[in-house]
Design an enzyme around this catalytic site. Structure first.
Site, PDB file in Angstrom:
ATOM      1  N   ASN A  97      -4.321   0.784   4.620  1.00  0.00           N
ATOM      2  CA  ASN A  97      -3.792  -0.382   3.919  1.00  0.00           C
ATOM      3  C   ASN A  97      -2.994  -1.186   4.938  1.00  0.00           C
ATOM      4  O   ASN A  97      -1.887  -0.797   5.312  1.00  0.00           O
ATOM      5  CB  ASN A  97      -2.902   0.087   2.751  1.00  0.00           C
ATOM      6  CG  ASN A  97      -2.211  -1.079   2.054  1.00  0.00           C
ATOM      7  OD1 ASN A  97      -2.489  -2.240   2.338  1.00  0.00           O
ATOM      8  ND2 ASN A  97      -1.305  -0.756   1.140  1.00  0.00           N
ATOM      9  N   TRP A  98      -3.571  -2.280   5.381  1.00  0.00           N
ATOM     10  CA  TRP A  98      -2.935  -3.070   6.445  1.00  0.00           C
ATOM     11  C   TRP A  98      -1.799  -3.939   5.909  1.00  0.00           C
ATOM     12  O   TRP A  98      -1.100  -4.585   6.684  1.00  0.00           O
ATOM     13  CB  TRP A  98      -3.980  -3.942   7.162  1.00  0.00           C
ATOM     14  CG  TRP A  98      -5.042  -3.167   7.894  1.00  0.00           C
ATOM     15  CD1 TRP A  98      -5.167  -1.797   7.948  1.00  0.00           C
ATOM     16  CD2 TRP A  98      -6.118  -3.698   8.667  1.00  0.00           C
ATOM     17  NE1 TRP A  98      -6.255  -1.452   8.706  1.00  0.00           N
ATOM     18  CE2 TRP A  98      -6.860  -2.598   9.159  1.00  0.00           C
ATOM     19  CE3 TRP A  98      -6.543  -4.989   8.994  1.00  0.00           C
ATOM     20  CZ2 TRP A  98      -7.999  -2.764   9.966  1.00  0.00           C
ATOM     21  CZ3 TRP A  98      -7.664  -5.162   9.791  1.00  0.00           C
ATOM     22  CH2 TRP A  98      -8.385  -4.052  10.276  1.00  0.00           C
ATOM     23  N   LYS A  99      -1.633  -3.965   4.595  1.00  0.00           N
ATOM     24  CA  LYS A  99      -0.561  -4.756   3.962  1.00  0.00           C
ATOM     25  C   LYS A  99      -0.589  -6.199   4.509  1.00  0.00           C
ATOM     26  O   LYS A  99      -1.662  -6.712   4.795  1.00  0.00           O
ATOM     27  CB  LYS A  99       0.798  -4.061   4.134  1.00  0.00           C
ATOM     28  CG  LYS A  99       0.745  -2.613   3.612  1.00  0.00           C
ATOM     29  CD  LYS A  99       2.086  -1.944   3.470  1.00  0.00           C
ATOM     30  CE  LYS A  99       1.881  -0.519   2.947  1.00  0.00           C
ATOM     31  NZ  LYS A  99       3.148   0.172   2.701  1.00  0.00           N
ATOM     32  N   HIS A 146      -0.566  -0.897  -6.329  1.00  0.00           N
ATOM     33  CA  HIS A 146       0.301  -0.393  -5.257  1.00  0.00           C
ATOM     34  C   HIS A 146       1.765  -0.590  -5.669  1.00  0.00           C
ATOM     35  O   HIS A 146       2.098  -1.580  -6.321  1.00  0.00           O
ATOM     36  CB  HIS A 146       0.005  -1.132  -3.953  1.00  0.00           C
ATOM     37  CG  HIS A 146       0.653  -0.488  -2.769  1.00  0.00           C
ATOM     38  ND1 HIS A 146       1.978  -0.666  -2.466  1.00  0.00           N
ATOM     39  CD2 HIS A 146       0.164   0.375  -1.844  1.00  0.00           C
ATOM     40  CE1 HIS A 146       2.272   0.049  -1.389  1.00  0.00           C
ATOM     41  NE2 HIS A 146       1.198   0.695  -0.991  1.00  0.00           N
ATOM     42  N   GLU A 200       4.217  -1.624  -4.103  1.00  0.00           N
ATOM     43  CA  GLU A 200       4.792  -2.905  -3.668  1.00  0.00           C
ATOM     44  C   GLU A 200       4.390  -4.025  -4.628  1.00  0.00           C
ATOM     45  O   GLU A 200       5.155  -4.958  -4.866  1.00  0.00           O
ATOM     46  CB  GLU A 200       4.371  -3.203  -2.222  1.00  0.00           C
ATOM     47  CG  GLU A 200       5.096  -2.275  -1.246  1.00  0.00           C
ATOM     48  CD  GLU A 200       4.337  -1.955   0.023  1.00  0.00           C
ATOM     49  OE1 GLU A 200       3.347  -2.638   0.345  1.00  0.00           O
ATOM     50  OE2 GLU A 200       4.740  -0.994   0.711  1.00  0.00           O
ATOM     51  N   GLU A 247       1.425   7.956  -4.171  1.00  0.00           N
ATOM     52  CA  GLU A 247       2.330   7.439  -3.135  1.00  0.00           C
ATOM     53  C   GLU A 247       3.752   7.444  -3.661  1.00  0.00           C
ATOM     54  O   GLU A 247       4.170   6.488  -4.334  1.00  0.00           O
ATOM     55  CB  GLU A 247       1.934   6.011  -2.747  1.00  0.00           C
ATOM     56  CG  GLU A 247       0.529   5.890  -2.196  1.00  0.00           C
ATOM     57  CD  GLU A 247       0.372   4.676  -1.298  1.00  0.00           C
ATOM     58  OE1 GLU A 247      -0.066   4.856  -0.165  1.00  0.00           O
ATOM     59  OE2 GLU A 247       0.715   3.555  -1.731  1.00  0.00           O
ATOM     60  N   GLY A 263       6.766   3.899   4.072  1.00  0.00           N
ATOM     61  CA  GLY A 263       7.383   3.132   5.152  1.00  0.00           C
ATOM     62  C   GLY A 263       8.763   3.641   5.541  1.00  0.00           C
ATOM     63  O   GLY A 263       9.501   2.960   6.242  1.00  0.00           O
ATOM     64  N   SER A 304       4.034   7.517   4.686  1.00  0.00           N
ATOM     65  CA  SER A 304       4.393   7.993   6.030  1.00  0.00           C
ATOM     66  C   SER A 304       3.452   9.067   6.566  1.00  0.00           C
ATOM     67  O   SER A 304       3.900  10.009   7.243  1.00  0.00           O
ATOM     68  CB  SER A 304       5.850   8.468   6.067  1.00  0.00           C
ATOM     69  OG  SER A 304       6.718   7.404   5.709  1.00  0.00           O
ATOM     70  N   GLY A 312      -0.478   3.457   5.605  1.00  0.00           N
ATOM     71  CA  GLY A 312       0.091   2.135   5.863  1.00  0.00           C
ATOM     72  C   GLY A 312       0.299   1.925   7.348  1.00  0.00           C
ATOM     73  O   GLY A 312      -0.634   1.619   8.096  1.00  0.00           O
ATOM     74  N   GLY A 313       1.537   2.120   7.803  1.00  0.00           N
ATOM     75  CA  GLY A 313       1.907   1.834   9.195  1.00  0.00           C
ATOM     76  C   GLY A 313       0.946   2.378  10.240  1.00  0.00           C
ATOM     77  O   GLY A 313       0.550   1.658  11.160  1.00  0.00           O
TER      78      GLY A 313
HETATM   79  P1  13P Z   1       3.200   3.993   5.113  1.00  0.00           P
HETATM   80  O1  13P Z   1       2.076   4.865   5.613  1.00  0.00           O
HETATM   81  O2  13P Z   1       3.575   2.904   6.060  1.00  0.00           O
HETATM   82  O3  13P Z   1       4.359   4.804   4.616  1.00  0.00           O
HETATM   83  O4  13P Z   1       2.623   3.219   3.825  1.00  0.00           O
HETATM   84  C1  13P Z   1       1.996   3.936   2.825  1.00  0.00           C
HETATM   85  C2  13P Z   1       1.365   2.988   1.885  1.00  0.00           C
HETATM   86  O5  13P Z   1       2.049   2.295   1.153  1.00  0.00           O
HETATM   87  C3  13P Z   1      -0.092   2.873   1.889  1.00  0.00           C
HETATM   88  O6  13P Z   1      -0.545   2.129   0.813  1.00  0.00           O
END
Ligand code: 13P
Length: 251
Positions: free
Chosen positions: A6-8, A92, A94, A164, A170, A210, A231-232
């Protein structure tokens, strides 16, 4: 196993193209692992071009519940399929936290995605306060019950659940493998109640929060952890490929 990046809200057209190329080269074609990248809307098309002919599949990070109409700024399921998407992330945390998404809204979107042949990665997860109050299962159970009401994927590949925990996203803080397994087993039970034992067993349940090359294998080694939503670490081709390789060990 399934590993999705997920590149956000990261990458522009050039960097998205370069990252997609890195992922396709570094991840290779691992036996038994489906690899998905989910760039921002604006880069879907360039990434689609870049991954043509590779095993990497394309996903989006959100979509609107309606097929078309006067919804300025929104993107529909048919737009995603025409851009080359096979997957869409829905619900998600977010989106829930910053854009007011509700379980009912997520449910509507899942129906719409399925109607257009998109596989859904539906996200659930509790906040730190909810976990501390001993309410993690209650919260996730409610998200599943409301979010999946009336959902009939037909094929288990069309539904993926991503657990999640909000406190692990994050933050560099990961659920322990035991905590992940405990919640995944609970989710599995709920899926089996709703969809029957076989379908419930076949639906992939991803862990997200994470996940890094250094902790992926211990998480993926748990019985009900069928991959990760990253994510990251998905913004670095080599790190993402290392996580894909960790998944391949358990495929
Ligand atoms: P991180 O891997 O950056 O914690 O993000 C997880 C995430 O929200 C994937 O959708």
């Amino acid at each position: 196993m399934l590993v999705a990046g997920n590149w956000k809200m990261h990458t522009d057209a050039d960097s998205a193209r370069a990252l997609a190329r890195d992922v396709a080269e570094a991840a290779g074609d691992p036996e038994g692992v489906t690899v998905v990248v989910c760039p921002p809307f604006a880069s879907l098309s360039v990434v689609a071009e870049e991954i043509v002919g590779t095993p990497v599949l394309l996903g989006a990070q959100n979509m609107h519940a309606r097929e078309a109409g006067a919804f300025t700024g929104e993107v529909s399921a048919p737009m995603l399929t025409s851009a080359g998407c096979r997957y869409v992330i829905l619900g998600h945390s977010e989106r829930r936290q910053y854009f007011g998404e509700t379980d009912e809204g997520v449910c509507e979107k899942i129906g719409q995605a399925h109607a257009h042949g998109l596989a859904v990665i539906a996200c659930v997860g509790e906040t730190l306060a909810e976990r501390k109050a001993g309410r993690a299962e209650e919260v996730v159970g409610r998200q599943l019950a409301r979010g999946l009401r009336g959902v009939a994927p037909g094929d288990p590949d069309r539904l993926v659940i991503a657990y999640e925990p909000v406190w692990a996203i994050g933050t560099g803080e990961t659920a322990t493998p035991g905590q992940a397994q405990e919640m995944h087993a609970f989710i599995r039970e709920r899926l089996q109640e709703q969809f029957g034992p076989e379908m419930g067993r076949a639906v992939h349940i991803l862990y997200g929060g994470s996940v890094k090359p250094g902790n992926a294998a211990e998480l993926f080694g748990e019985a009900d952890v069928d991959g990760g939503l990253i994510g990251g670490a998905s913004l670095n081709g080599a790190d993402f490929a290392a996580i894909v390789a960790a998944a391949a060990e358990f495929a």
